[in-house]
Design a protein around this motif. Structure first.
Motif, PDB file in Angstrom:
ATOM      1  N   THR A 207      -5.882  46.963   6.690  1.00  0.00           N
ATOM      2  CA  THR A 207      -5.807  45.643   7.524  1.00  0.00           C
ATOM      3  C   THR A 207      -7.163  45.575   7.462  1.00  0.00           C
ATOM      4  O   THR A 207      -7.601  44.075   7.167  1.00  0.00           O
ATOM      5  CB  THR A 207      -5.713  46.882   8.374  1.00  0.00           C
ATOM      6  OG1 THR A 207      -7.388  48.238   8.723  1.00  0.00           O
ATOM      7  CG2 THR A 207      -4.577  46.989   9.356  1.00  0.00           C
ATOM      8  N   GLU A 208      -8.074  46.303   6.365  1.00  0.00           N
ATOM      9  CA  GLU A 208      -9.791  46.295   5.939  1.00  0.00           C
ATOM     10  C   GLU A 208      -9.378  44.935   4.641  1.00  0.00           C
ATOM     11  O   GLU A 208     -10.211  44.278   5.107  1.00  0.00           O
ATOM     12  CB  GLU A 208     -10.403  47.151   5.807  1.00  0.00           C
ATOM     13  CG  GLU A 208     -10.850  48.231   6.930  1.00  0.00           C
ATOM     14  CD  GLU A 208     -11.652  49.565   6.143  1.00  0.00           C
ATOM     15  OE1 GLU A 208     -11.476  49.642   4.747  1.00  0.00           O
ATOM     16  OE2 GLU A 208     -12.362  49.936   7.083  1.00  0.00           O
ATOM     17  N   GLN A 209      -8.444  44.931   4.107  1.00  0.00           N
ATOM     18  CA  GLN A 209      -8.359  43.994   2.882  1.00  0.00           C
ATOM     19  C   GLN A 209      -7.791  42.798   4.089  1.00  0.00           C
ATOM     20  O   GLN A 209      -8.246  41.437   3.146  1.00  0.00           O
ATOM     21  CB  GLN A 209      -7.675  45.028   1.723  1.00  0.00           C
ATOM     22  CG  GLN A 209      -7.386  45.779   1.519  1.00  0.00           C
ATOM     23  CD  GLN A 209      -6.300  46.528   0.216  1.00  0.00           C
ATOM     24  OE1 GLN A 209      -5.743  45.617   0.299  1.00  0.00           O
ATOM     25  NE2 GLN A 209      -6.598  47.821  -0.197  1.00  0.00           N
ATOM     26  N   ILE A 210      -6.824  42.907   4.613  1.00  0.00           N
ATOM     27  CA  ILE A 210      -6.819  41.461   5.119  1.00  0.00           C
ATOM     28  C   ILE A 210      -8.129  40.506   5.933  1.00  0.00           C
ATOM     29  O   ILE A 210      -7.655  39.610   5.761  1.00  0.00           O
ATOM     30  CB  ILE A 210      -5.985  41.874   6.036  1.00  0.00           C
ATOM     31  CG1 ILE A 210      -4.230  42.211   5.379  1.00  0.00           C
ATOM     32  CG2 ILE A 210      -5.329  40.071   7.882  1.00  0.00           C
ATOM     33  CD1 ILE A 210      -3.257  42.485   6.059  1.00  0.00           C
ATOM     34  N   PHE A 211      -8.350  41.920   6.828  1.00  0.00           N
ATOM     35  CA  PHE A 211      -9.984  41.262   7.459  1.00  0.00           C
ATOM     36  C   PHE A 211     -10.736  40.555   6.425  1.00  0.00           C
ATOM     37  O   PHE A 211     -11.481  39.554   6.746  1.00  0.00           O
ATOM     38  CB  PHE A 211     -10.911  42.466   8.177  1.00  0.00           C
ATOM     39  CG  PHE A 211      -9.438  42.604   9.342  1.00  0.00           C
ATOM     40  CD1 PHE A 211      -8.953  42.194   9.817  1.00  0.00           C
ATOM     41  CD2 PHE A 211      -9.706  44.045   9.389  1.00  0.00           C
ATOM     42  CE1 PHE A 211      -7.924  42.069  10.506  1.00  0.00           C
ATOM     43  CE2 PHE A 211      -8.796  44.113  11.026  1.00  0.00           C
ATOM     44  CZ  PHE A 211      -8.144  43.250  11.281  1.00  0.00           C
ATOM     45  N   ALA A 212     -10.775  41.335   4.742  1.00  0.00           N
ATOM     46  CA  ALA A 212     -11.647  41.203   3.865  1.00  0.00           C
ATOM     47  C   ALA A 212     -11.296  39.943   2.946  1.00  0.00           C
ATOM     48  O   ALA A 212     -12.818  38.808   3.332  1.00  0.00           O
ATOM     49  CB  ALA A 212     -11.786  41.788   3.057  1.00  0.00           C
ATOM     50  N   ARG A 213     -10.192  39.604   3.304  1.00  0.00           N
ATOM     51  CA  ARG A 213      -9.812  38.410   2.325  1.00  0.00           C
ATOM     52  C   ARG A 213      -9.690  36.706   3.423  1.00  0.00           C
ATOM     53  O   ARG A 213      -9.987  36.455   3.289  1.00  0.00           O
ATOM     54  CB  ARG A 213      -8.144  38.321   2.347  1.00  0.00           C
ATOM     55  CG  ARG A 213      -7.927  39.089   0.853  1.00  0.00           C
ATOM     56  CD  ARG A 213      -6.704  39.094   0.345  1.00  0.00           C
ATOM     57  NE  ARG A 213      -5.240  39.806   1.809  1.00  0.00           N
ATOM     58  CZ  ARG A 213      -4.616  40.315   1.189  1.00  0.00           C
ATOM     59  NH1 ARG A 213      -5.222  41.742   0.715  1.00  0.00           N
ATOM     60  NH2 ARG A 213      -3.427  41.395   3.084  1.00  0.00           N
ATOM     61  N   ALA A 214      -9.363  37.171   5.019  1.00  0.00           N
ATOM     62  CA  ALA A 214      -9.583  36.406   6.140  1.00  0.00           C
ATOM     63  C   ALA A 214     -10.676  35.971   6.111  1.00  0.00           C
ATOM     64  O   ALA A 214     -11.186  34.923   6.829  1.00  0.00           O
ATOM     65  CB  ALA A 214      -8.529  36.834   7.104  1.00  0.00           C
TER      66      ALA A 214
END
Length: 303
Positions: A207-214
């Protein structure tokens, strides 16, 4: 003959270190001293001509060569286990030793255990409820015959038998502003209060990776280790959470609204068994029963 016994001990030591992760655990499993395990590994490395473990700062990690060799040992030790009679000589009334994490136990497995035992008079089952890390250690140490978990496990020494697949959802309290949306996207969570899972759990880094990409930053208001705790905090109005809907949300939950979350986060719920050992007949019966008696739901599908 003595030389063959020495070679077998070397291979047993390799296998025990790979499955337990430490020379201490391997020694405990084999019933020998830690120095005897280390000596056997050194002799085996000299015999095969490859470094089988990387030793740094008190830790020991298997090399690619060690893992390949361990894979080749599976049929050998499975045959030895059969010869020694672990399964074919077992008494028919031995219980199935089952271990399950709390969420799956209380919201799914206990009902299946009850109906399975009613449908199979004379069968016995021991159910232990523990966190997934305890589950994996117990399967590795052969204290349990079968586990069931939705956690993302990547550990040598255990085999995962996939059973159901589900996709992450966004759970929120009734009346939350985002409940007006049909699908929640990562950008919707900018500045939104969020109940997250502890960093040691697999989905947190995803989830942290998804937030970072967004390029979004939710407001973390709490961290927890279990799905039930996260949902209770959400129901109290503390924030949203991104969660595996199976099995907790398959029949809905009072005070909670559920929306799809637009991210490729999938959970595989499956059975956990020891690698290199035959699955007991009772464990196979229970797995088959669970697969056949699980009703369809909106959030998961059989694999």
């Amino acid at each position: 003959m003595t030389e063959h016994r020495h070679r077998l001990r070397e291979l047993e030591s390799l296998r025990a270190v790979v499955t337990t992760g430490t020379t201490t655990g391997a020694a405990r499993r084999l019933g020998i001293s830690q120095s005897a395990v280390s000596r056997a590994l050194t002799q085996l490395e000299a015999r095969v001509g490859h470094a089988l473990f990387v030793r740094t700062s008190g830790r020991i990690e298997p090399t690619v060569e060690a893992l390949r060799l361990n894979d080749k040992l599976d049929p050998i030790f499975e045959t030895l286990a059969q010869i020694e009679g672990a399964d074919w000589a077992a008494q028919q009334d031995e219980p199935l030793r089952l271990i399950v994490p709390p969420t799956l136990a209380h919201h799914f497995v206990i009902g299946r255990v009850a109906s399975f035992l009613k449908a199979n008079p004379g069968k016995r089952l021991q159910l232990d409820i523990q966190a997934t890390d305890v589950l994996v250690a117990g399967i590795l140490d052969l204290r349990y015959d079968l586990g069931l978990t939705s956690a993302m496990i990547q550990r040598s020494g255990v085999n995962l038998i996939p059973w159901r697949r589900s996709k992450v959802v966004c759970a929120m309290p009734k009346g939350h502003p985002l409940a007006a949306k049909r699908i929640i996207t990562p950008t919707d969570l900018e500045g939104v209060e969020l109940v997250e899972f502890l960093r040691r759990l697999g989905t947190r880094s995803i989830t942290e990776q998804i937030f970072a990409r967004a390029g979004v930053r939710p407001v973390q208001v709490a961290e927890t280790a279990t799905n039930m705790a996260a949902l209770e905090l959400v129901r109290e109005g503390l924030g949203l959470t991104l969660i595996n809907p199976f099995p907790l949300l398959t029949t809905g939950m009072e005070g909670i609204e559920i929306r799809p979350f637009d991210a490729a986060i999938y959970y595989n719920t499956g059975f956990v068994v020891p690698a290199g050992r035959p699955v007991t007949q009772l464990a196979r019966q229970f797995m088959r029963y669970v697969k056949l008696t699980t009703p369809p739901d909106s959030y998961s599908e059989p694999i």
